[in-house]
Design a protein around this motif. Structure first.
Motif, mmCIF file in Angstrom:
data_model
loop_
_atom_site.group_PDB
_atom_site.id
_atom_site.type_symbol
_atom_site.label_atom_id
_atom_site.label_comp_id
_atom_site.label_asym_id
_atom_site.label_seq_id
_atom_site.Cartn_x
_atom_site.Cartn_y
_atom_site.Cartn_z
ATOM 1 N N HIS A 274 5.891 -14.004 -6.138
ATOM 2 C CA HIS A 274 5.722 -13.999 -7.583
ATOM 3 C C HIS A 274 5.171 -12.667 -8.091
ATOM 4 C CE1 HIS A 274 4.518 -15.322 -11.605
ATOM 5 N NE2 HIS A 274 5.259 -16.400 -11.408
ATOM 6 N N THR A 275 5.693 -12.227 -9.211
ATOM 7 C CA THR A 275 5.224 -10.974 -9.813
ATOM 8 C C THR A 275 3.766 -11.085 -10.244
ATOM 9 O OG1 THR A 275 5.668 -9.338 -11.540
ATOM 10 C CG2 THR A 275 6.005 -11.637 -12.134
ATOM 11 N N GLY A 276 3.071 -9.967 -10.167
ATOM 12 C CA GLY A 276 1.689 -9.913 -10.645
ATOM 13 C C GLY A 276 0.662 -10.491 -9.699
ATOM 14 N N CYS A 277 1.057 -10.765 -8.453
ATOM 15 C CA CYS A 277 0.130 -11.390 -7.500
ATOM 16 C C CYS A 277 -0.464 -10.404 -6.494
ATOM 17 C CB CYS A 277 0.814 -12.543 -6.775
ATOM 18 S SG CYS A 277 1.114 -13.979 -7.830
ATOM 19 N N GLY B 261 -2.533 -21.442 -13.618
ATOM 20 C CA GLY B 261 -1.097 -21.489 -13.391
ATOM 21 C C GLY B 261 -0.415 -20.172 -13.685
ATOM 22 N N ILE B 262 -1.180 -19.073 -13.588
ATOM 23 C CA ILE B 262 -0.656 -17.741 -13.867
ATOM 24 C C ILE B 262 -1.039 -16.808 -12.717
ATOM 25 C CG2 ILE B 262 -0.708 -18.009 -16.369
ATOM 26 C CD1 ILE B 262 -3.331 -16.504 -16.443
ATOM 27 N N SER B 263 -0.491 -15.581 -12.730
ATOM 28 C CA SER B 263 -0.780 -14.609 -11.677
ATOM 29 C C SER B 263 -2.120 -13.928 -11.923
ATOM 30 C CB SER B 263 0.329 -13.551 -11.629
ATOM 31 O OG SER B 263 0.284 -12.745 -12.797
ATOM 32 N N TYR B 264 -2.583 -13.170 -10.920
ATOM 33 C CA TYR B 264 -3.823 -12.405 -11.095
ATOM 34 C C TYR B 264 -3.683 -11.382 -12.209
ATOM 35 C CZ TYR B 264 -5.549 -14.310 -6.664
ATOM 36 O OH TYR B 264 -5.980 -15.148 -5.671
ATOM 37 N N LEU C 60 5.124 -10.817 4.220
ATOM 38 C CA LEU C 60 4.007 -11.520 3.596
ATOM 39 C C LEU C 60 4.438 -12.097 2.254
ATOM 40 C CD1 LEU C 60 1.069 -9.016 4.261
ATOM 41 C CD2 LEU C 60 1.908 -10.879 5.714
ATOM 42 N N LYS C 61 4.201 -13.388 2.059
ATOM 43 C CA LYS C 61 4.603 -14.058 0.826
ATOM 44 C C LYS C 61 3.423 -14.179 -0.136
ATOM 45 C CE LYS C 61 6.978 -18.152 -0.964
ATOM 46 N NZ LYS C 61 7.650 -19.436 -0.615
ATOM 47 N N TYR C 62 3.674 -13.820 -1.393
ATOM 48 C CA TYR C 62 2.653 -13.885 -2.437
ATOM 49 C C TYR C 62 3.000 -15.022 -3.398
ATOM 50 C CZ TYR C 62 0.765 -9.444 -0.877
ATOM 51 O OH TYR C 62 0.179 -8.454 -0.121
ATOM 52 N N GLN C 63 2.052 -15.933 -3.582
ATOM 53 C CA GLN C 63 2.262 -17.077 -4.464
ATOM 54 C C GLN C 63 1.238 -17.062 -5.587
ATOM 55 O OE1 GLN C 63 1.887 -19.997 -1.225
ATOM 56 N NE2 GLN C 63 4.034 -20.553 -1.577
ATOM 57 N N LEU C 64 1.522 -17.865 -6.629
ATOM 58 C CA LEU C 64 0.551 -17.980 -7.714
ATOM 59 C C LEU C 64 -0.759 -18.527 -7.160
ATOM 60 C CD1 LEU C 64 2.659 -19.441 -10.671
ATOM 61 C CD2 LEU C 64 1.748 -17.126 -10.459
ATOM 62 N N PRO C 65 -1.878 -17.956 -7.569
ATOM 63 C CA PRO C 65 -3.176 -18.412 -7.054
ATOM 64 C C PRO C 65 -3.527 -19.813 -7.533
ATOM 65 C CG PRO C 65 -3.478 -16.802 -8.808
ATOM 66 C CD PRO C 65 -2.013 -16.824 -8.498
ATOM 67 N N SER C 66 -4.287 -20.507 -6.717
ATOM 68 C CA SER C 66 -4.734 -21.849 -7.065
ATOM 69 C C SER C 66 -5.800 -21.790 -8.163
ATOM 70 C CB SER C 66 -5.327 -22.535 -5.839
ATOM 71 O OG SER C 66 -6.506 -21.847 -5.424
ATOM 72 N N HIS C 67 -6.133 -22.947 -8.702
ATOM 73 C CA HIS C 67 -7.190 -23.068 -9.721
ATOM 74 C C HIS C 67 -8.486 -22.460 -9.200
ATOM 75 C CE1 HIS C 67 -10.122 -24.962 -12.385
ATOM 76 N NE2 HIS C 67 -9.139 -25.366 -13.172
ATOM 77 N N GLU C 68 -8.826 -22.784 -7.944
ATOM 78 C CA GLU C 68 -10.079 -22.304 -7.363
ATOM 79 C C GLU C 68 -10.089 -20.785 -7.179
ATOM 80 O OE1 GLU C 68 -8.216 -24.760 -6.233
ATOM 81 O OE2 GLU C 68 -9.486 -26.486 -6.697
#
Length: 241
Positions: free
Chosen positions: A59-62, A210-213, A177-185
């Protein structure tokens, strides 16, 4: 051409690997990569190849671009960045030569070659059929340059759409390496890191999930700026009264 070079001196805002919010698996693989390059000469004595080709996808922005620069910083190497989307010439035949030149220059000295928008090599297949032959030659050129890359040169490629990349290219990367949207925590930890240096009134924001860093950073700073401006407005009113 869409190429730029960055050094430790002019990358003051480069985050370190410790500052990035990487998952444990990704961090372990990057640590192994750094160890191999640190003890490169020792490994060479035993003719053991190092993993010098890494693909960052997801995902972009991660944090893919930030990771590439953080690795360069950790290795104390210059990062040579090639944005493939802005680099591919309208005359594809010229692009193959240009790509070869970039790889040749990156092969001299301690550098990290970072290719962003690596998926553009797949997206361009949707263009006119007349370009398909040139496109195949460009893919072959990339494969040849990757295969000929010296062990002491690190190649990092980043893509948001790994599924469109030629499988022959994908096989060249020892690390993916796979980058995913970060969790709530994880986003809460990220927001906490951003807000810790601000006073309570300024740091009072509504958190979005529910968004990227990168998106979370924009969300936070937009509200922080509004809070600062509102405080200054109140000060001005108080001074007038």
């Amino acid at each position: 051409m869409a190429i730029h070079r960055s050094t430790l001196r002019d990358k003051k805002n480069t985050l370190s690997l410790d500052e990035l919010h990487l998952n444990n698996e990704s961090r372990e693989e990057i640590n192994q990569l750094l160890e191999e390059f640190t003890f490169l000469e020792a490994l060479k004595k035993y003719d053991i190849p190092v993993a010098n080709k890494i693909l960052l996808h997801g995902h972009t922005g991660c944090g893919k671009t930030a990771t590439a620069h953080a690795i360069g910083q950790a290795l104390k190497r210059e990062v040579v960045t090639l944005n493939l989307g802005g680099f591919v010439s309208s005359k594809l035949g010229e692009t193959g030569k240009n790509v070869t030149d970039v790889f040749r220059k990156a092969s001299f000295g301690d550098t990290v070659l970072f290719i962003d928008e690596f998926d553009f090599i797949g997206k361009i297949r949707d263009y006119d059929n007349q370009d398909s032959g040139e496109m195949k030659r460009l893919v072959n050129t990339l494969i040849q340059q990757i295969d000929q890359l010296p062990e002491d040169t690190l190649l990092i490629c980043a893509t948001n759409h790994v599924e469109v990349i030629d499988t022959a290219l994908l096989r060249r990367f020892q690390i993916k390496l796979k980058y995913q949207l970060p969790s709530h925590e994880k986003l809460d930890l990220y927001y906490d890191d951003i807000l810790e240096r601000f006073p309570e009134g300024i740091a009072r924001i509504k958190r979005t999930y529910g968004i990227s860093y990168a998106e979370a950073k924009d969300v936070a700073y937009q509200q922080i700026k509004t809070n600062i401006i509102n405080q200054e407005k109140l000060k001005s009113i108080s001074e007038v009264n």
